[in-house]
Design an enzyme around this catalytic site. Sequence first.
Site, PDB file in Angstrom:
ATOM      1  CG  HIS A 118     -12.296 -79.540 -27.169  1.00  0.00           C
ATOM      2  ND1 HIS A 118     -12.167 -79.950 -28.473  1.00  0.00           N
ATOM      3  CD2 HIS A 118     -13.108 -80.452 -26.568  1.00  0.00           C
ATOM      4  CE1 HIS A 118     -12.853 -81.070 -28.645  1.00  0.00           C
ATOM      5  NE2 HIS A 118     -13.419 -81.400 -27.512  1.00  0.00           N
ATOM      6  CE  LYS A 121     -19.933 -84.266 -31.163  1.00  0.00           C
ATOM      7  NZ  LYS A 121     -19.308 -85.443 -30.477  1.00  0.00           N
ATOM      8  CB  SER A 122     -14.411 -79.660 -35.406  1.00  0.00           C
ATOM      9  OG  SER A 122     -15.085 -78.607 -34.826  1.00  0.00           O
ATOM     10  N   GLY A 123     -14.548 -83.179 -35.521  1.00  0.00           N
ATOM     11  CA  GLY A 123     -13.782 -84.299 -36.065  1.00  0.00           C
ATOM     12  C   GLY A 123     -12.577 -84.672 -35.211  1.00  0.00           C
ATOM     13  CB  THR A 124     -11.985 -84.211 -31.563  1.00  0.00           C
ATOM     14  OG1 THR A 124     -12.798 -83.052 -31.652  1.00  0.00           O
ATOM     15  CG2 THR A 124     -10.785 -83.962 -30.695  1.00  0.00           C
ATOM     16  CB  THR A 125     -13.435 -89.104 -32.595  1.00  0.00           C
ATOM     17  OG1 THR A 125     -14.222 -88.375 -31.654  1.00  0.00           O
ATOM     18  CG2 THR A 125     -13.321 -90.544 -32.193  1.00  0.00           C
ATOM     19  CD1 TRP A 126     -10.942 -89.865 -39.230  1.00  0.00           C
ATOM     20  CD2 TRP A 126     -11.880 -88.003 -40.045  1.00  0.00           C
ATOM     21  NE1 TRP A 126     -10.843 -89.916 -40.593  1.00  0.00           N
ATOM     22  CE2 TRP A 126     -11.414 -88.792 -41.118  1.00  0.00           C
ATOM     23  CE3 TRP A 126     -12.522 -86.787 -40.313  1.00  0.00           C
ATOM     24  CZ2 TRP A 126     -11.554 -88.380 -42.444  1.00  0.00           C
ATOM     25  CZ3 TRP A 126     -12.663 -86.396 -41.633  1.00  0.00           C
ATOM     26  CH2 TRP A 126     -12.180 -87.180 -42.682  1.00  0.00           C
ATOM     27  N   GLY A 169     -21.269 -88.858 -39.429  1.00  0.00           N
ATOM     28  CA  GLY A 169     -19.969 -88.633 -40.046  1.00  0.00           C
ATOM     29  C   GLY A 169     -20.064 -88.162 -41.488  1.00  0.00           C
ATOM     30  CB  SER A 202     -22.129 -82.567 -34.896  1.00  0.00           C
ATOM     31  OG  SER A 202     -21.503 -83.658 -34.309  1.00  0.00           O
TER      32      SER A 202
HETATM   33  P1  A3P Z   1     -21.844 -86.065 -36.774  1.00  0.00           P
HETATM   34  O1  A3P Z   1     -22.545 -85.802 -35.481  1.00  0.00           O
HETATM   35  O2  A3P Z   1     -22.149 -85.016 -37.800  1.00  0.00           O
HETATM   36  O3  A3P Z   1     -22.067 -87.434 -37.297  1.00  0.00           O
HETATM   37  P2  A3P Z   1     -15.782 -84.993 -32.444  1.00  0.00           P
HETATM   38  O4  A3P Z   1     -14.958 -86.205 -32.677  1.00  0.00           O
HETATM   39  O5  A3P Z   1     -15.002 -83.718 -32.518  1.00  0.00           O
HETATM   40  O6  A3P Z   1     -16.600 -85.121 -31.204  1.00  0.00           O
HETATM   41  O7  A3P Z   1     -16.787 -84.891 -33.677  1.00  0.00           O
HETATM   42  C1  A3P Z   1     -17.828 -85.794 -33.818  1.00  0.00           C
HETATM   43  C2  A3P Z   1     -18.298 -85.793 -35.249  1.00  0.00           C
HETATM   44  O8  A3P Z   1     -17.324 -86.445 -36.070  1.00  0.00           O
HETATM   45  C3  A3P Z   1     -19.587 -86.553 -35.414  1.00  0.00           C
HETATM   46  O9  A3P Z   1     -20.273 -85.942 -36.518  1.00  0.00           O
HETATM   47  C4  A3P Z   1     -19.077 -87.944 -35.739  1.00  0.00           C
HETATM   48  O10 A3P Z   1     -20.015 -88.777 -36.361  1.00  0.00           O
HETATM   49  C5  A3P Z   1     -17.913 -87.612 -36.663  1.00  0.00           C
HETATM   50  N1  A3P Z   1     -16.887 -88.664 -36.731  1.00  0.00           N
HETATM   51  C6  A3P Z   1     -16.490 -89.519 -35.761  1.00  0.00           C
HETATM   52  N2  A3P Z   1     -15.548 -90.355 -36.225  1.00  0.00           N
HETATM   53  C7  A3P Z   1     -15.339 -90.029 -37.516  1.00  0.00           C
HETATM   54  C8  A3P Z   1     -14.492 -90.564 -38.546  1.00  0.00           C
HETATM   55  N3  A3P Z   1     -13.678 -91.590 -38.307  1.00  0.00           N
HETATM   56  N4  A3P Z   1     -14.542 -89.990 -39.764  1.00  0.00           N
HETATM   57  C9  A3P Z   1     -15.369 -88.956 -40.007  1.00  0.00           C
HETATM   58  N5  A3P Z   1     -16.205 -88.416 -39.091  1.00  0.00           N
HETATM   59  C10 A3P Z   1     -16.187 -88.938 -37.844  1.00  0.00           C
END
Ligand code: A3P
Length: 308
Positions: free
Chosen positions: A114, A48-53, A272, A144
Amino acid sequence: PKERGWRTPNLYLYQHFWCQPKEIQAIISVQNHYNAENTDLIVATIPKSGTTWLKALSFAIVNRRNFAHNQKNHPLLTSNSHELVPFLEYKLFADYENIPDMSRFPRPLLLGTHMPINALPDSVMDLKCKIVYMVRNPFDTFVSIWHFMNKLRPEYLGPLSLEEAFDMYCRGAIGFGPYWDHMLGYWYESLRAPQKVLFLKYEEVKENTCFHLKKLAEFLGFPFSLEEEEGGAVEGIAKLCSFDKMKDLDVNKTGKGAITAGFENRDLFRKGEVGDWANLLTPLMVERLTDIMEEKLAGSGLTFGVFC
Ligand code: A3P
């Protein structure tokens, strides 16, 4: 030692970090069978630290010679970034009876994890492969995770109250946690070997995405040329990987299984934003977590701006 789990009844301590039994099996498989190569690029985070991004940004940078950011068939428009940058422990080595033949994958390999830095196989640290780590302030990360876990939590375990979850988080009993050890491990390595580990903060990348995209591209060995910069490639990638853009894609609205089977891709996109913690945490919670972070990060040089 064991703790109450977030998605499973219990979490277990393995090599000084907490994880689910199935994860331990997969991590052992990574440790025994993943042999890094010099050109491998690893995206590391605590959940939940922005992995997807970060996976999307890294994929877009590394593959931009094959797929321009404005190309209609860019893979990031039809695939979730976790499919393009697979997790070592959730995807590639998740089934310890089926070790993947990575020789057939295109190079450079872009991989996600992770796992804490100390748990990575020796080859990762011994060879020249690079690691990008993204950290996020623990307040937003907690919020998150709490939302996310309550979505994924099996019904028989019942919902996890905010108070209960917060207490588990503050004690470090969270997958791959304690999160302070996780971030400090990568932090110290980034100070010791900046060519090996690039340490990014979610809030800073959000604040100035283009600046950090250039830094990331340089670090990964794919720097932007002046011509690309002038042609808008940096802004183009920032936009392609932005929260609003990714959240609205069909694959992320209705797709499944980007990380593990059955998983709804849309659960990866919530708000996000930076600072959503202020809507949920009580002043007492903020005080408790601030104290913990101050104590754990003392003397490390790692800080989170106004948060702690
Ligand atoms: P929130 O729950 O605060 O909205 P991870 O990818 O590590 O699982 O983290 C998920 C968090 O990153 C979620 O935060 C999600 O909404 C946010 N997130 C996903 N895609 C993003 C993007 N393209 N840019 C910024 N934040 C993003």
